[in-house]
Write an enzyme that holds these catalytic residues in place. Structure first.
Site, PDB file in Angstrom:
ATOM      1  N   LYS A   1      -3.452 -50.237  66.923  1.00  0.00           N
ATOM      2  CA  LYS A   1      -4.780 -50.534  66.220  1.00  0.00           C
ATOM      3  C   LYS A   1      -4.382 -50.629  64.789  1.00  0.00           C
ATOM      4  O   LYS A   1      -3.560 -50.086  64.316  1.00  0.00           O
ATOM      5  CB  LYS A   1      -5.536 -49.304  66.249  1.00  0.00           C
TER       6      LYS A   1
ATOM      7  N   ARG B   1      -6.340 -50.915  60.515  1.00  0.00           N
ATOM      8  CA  ARG B   1      -7.558 -50.664  59.801  1.00  0.00           C
ATOM      9  C   ARG B   1      -7.188 -51.501  58.427  1.00  0.00           C
ATOM     10  O   ARG B   1      -6.188 -51.307  57.719  1.00  0.00           O
ATOM     11  CB  ARG B   1      -7.725 -49.279  59.578  1.00  0.00           C
TER      12      ARG B   1
ATOM     13  N   THR C   1     -16.161 -42.324  61.627  1.00  0.00           N
ATOM     14  CA  THR C   1     -17.121 -43.330  61.859  1.00  0.00           C
ATOM     15  C   THR C   1     -17.265 -43.518  63.336  1.00  0.00           C
ATOM     16  O   THR C   1     -18.210 -44.462  63.727  1.00  0.00           O
ATOM     17  CB  THR C   1     -16.670 -44.794  61.103  1.00  0.00           C
TER      18      THR C   1
HETATM   19  C1  R5P Z   1      -6.512 -42.566  62.125  1.00  0.00           C
HETATM   20  O1  R5P Z   1      -5.160 -42.625  61.496  1.00  0.00           O
HETATM   21  C2  R5P Z   1      -7.091 -41.353  62.825  1.00  0.00           C
HETATM   22  O2  R5P Z   1      -6.116 -40.897  63.513  1.00  0.00           O
HETATM   23  C3  R5P Z   1      -8.329 -41.477  63.490  1.00  0.00           C
HETATM   24  O3  R5P Z   1      -7.854 -42.363  64.576  1.00  0.00           O
HETATM   25  C4  R5P Z   1      -9.331 -42.174  62.587  1.00  0.00           C
HETATM   26  O4  R5P Z   1      -9.363 -41.479  61.315  1.00  0.00           O
HETATM   27  C5  R5P Z   1     -10.714 -42.035  63.183  1.00  0.00           C
HETATM   28  O5  R5P Z   1     -11.538 -42.158  62.345  1.00  0.00           O
HETATM   29  P1  R5P Z   1     -12.735 -43.374  62.816  1.00  0.00           P
HETATM   30  O6  R5P Z   1     -13.644 -42.568  63.602  1.00  0.00           O
HETATM   31  O7  R5P Z   1     -13.595 -43.568  61.305  1.00  0.00           O
HETATM   32  O8  R5P Z   1     -12.365 -44.559  63.297  1.00  0.00           O
END
Ligand code: R5P
Length: 288
Positions: free
Chosen positions: A179, A181, A211
């Protein structure tokens, strides 16, 4: 509420504190407990409203010390600002470090937290920091529910190690999703999966849900790949506006979280949310 649950496990009660606001909006903390002991346990997750909780925590610790408390055990089950643990782009703050310093405005004797986003964070604290893991609760919950068709999915590189440990405890294989971001927009995309998951029962392990972008994107990919079912284990319930509605419409079945942050219903009811309490474990850690 977690603080009450911890107090109950410790066979004590919550101390009396008045939290109010001065007319100009500043926080006002007043410890009304007639007598304080030598040790106080302050329980405060840095959840939304994060900045308010941060300031209140610092003021409560200060007020307690001024009233005669000698030793403070800080229970901060969700350490807010811990996601900004690096300067991802030049010009950003190293928020985790700054907030760690703020929390230690009054010296803390022990800090107890849960599933830190980054295992280097204890280095920002002077006091011993106990980083408990929600994994044992999830293992206990899922151990009799999984079979040979189940696998654990790690949604991103950051979750890889804890997912692998979780899978190992359950005697399952782990599948890795790549994944990404976008730092500017926050948009989540998936760029690959380490193995074929067709027909498998998937258990996604993550540290937090905010989120829901990660879960929605990863679960769509898994569904396209033909998985049989999707369940989630995540320690911190940090849902924002809209998260619950999106998750209700997703292919995800059960979502299991803990009470490091009190799950609050904001308009939309959770279809399949199971909350496991960390109170007893924290009480044990406090008792030493
Ligand atoms: C990311 O590094 C975290 O481990 C979570 O996967 C992430 O912060 C989840 O956030 P959201 O629900 O906004 O995708």
């Amino acid at each position: 509420m977690l603080a009450s649950r911890i107090a109950k496990k410790l066979e004590t009660r919550l101390g009396k504190i008045e939290l109010s606001r001065f007319p100009n909006g500043e926080a006002r903390v007043y410890v009304t407990e007639p007598r304080v002991g030598k040790q106080a346990v302050v329980v405060q997750s840095l959840s939304n409203p994060v900045d308010r909780h941060l300031v209140e925590f610092c003021l409560i610790c200060d007020a307690l010390k001024r009233k005669g408390v000698k030793e403070i055990i800080a229970v901060i089950p969700w350490l807010g600002y811990s996601l900004q643990d690096k300067v991802f782009r030049v010009g950003e703050a190293l928020s985790t470090k700054v907030v760690s310093k703020m929390l230690q405005t009054v010296s803390l004797d022990k800090v107890i937290t849960y599933d830190l986003h980054n295992l280097a964070i204890p280095g920002f604290f002077e006091a011993p920091l106990i980083n408990l893991s929600g994994r044992e609760f999830f293992v206990e919950y899922f151990k009799n529910k999984v079979d040979e068709r189940a696998v654990v999915v790690s949604p991103d590189a950051g979750a890889a190690k804890s997912s692998a440990r979780f899978a190992n405890d359950l005697g399952l294989n782990v599948v890795y999703v790549n994944k990404k971001r976008d730092f500017a927009t926050g948009k989540v995309t998936v760029q690959g999966i380490s193995q074929n998951v067709k027909g498998l029962k998937v258990l996604i392990k993550d540290d937090l849900i905010s989120t829901g972008g990660t879960l929605i994107t990863v679960s769509k990919l898994l569904k396209q790949q033909g998985v049989q079912s999707i369940e989630v284990a995540a320690t911190h319930h940090l849902y924002v506006e809209g998260t619950q509605a999106k998750l209700n419409q997703s292919p995800i079945g059960n979502i299991v979280v803990t009470d490091t942050v009190e799950p609050r219903v904001r308009g939309v009811k959770a279809k399949k949310l199971k909350v496991l309490s960390v109170a007893e474990k924290i009480a044990e850690e406090i008792e030493g």
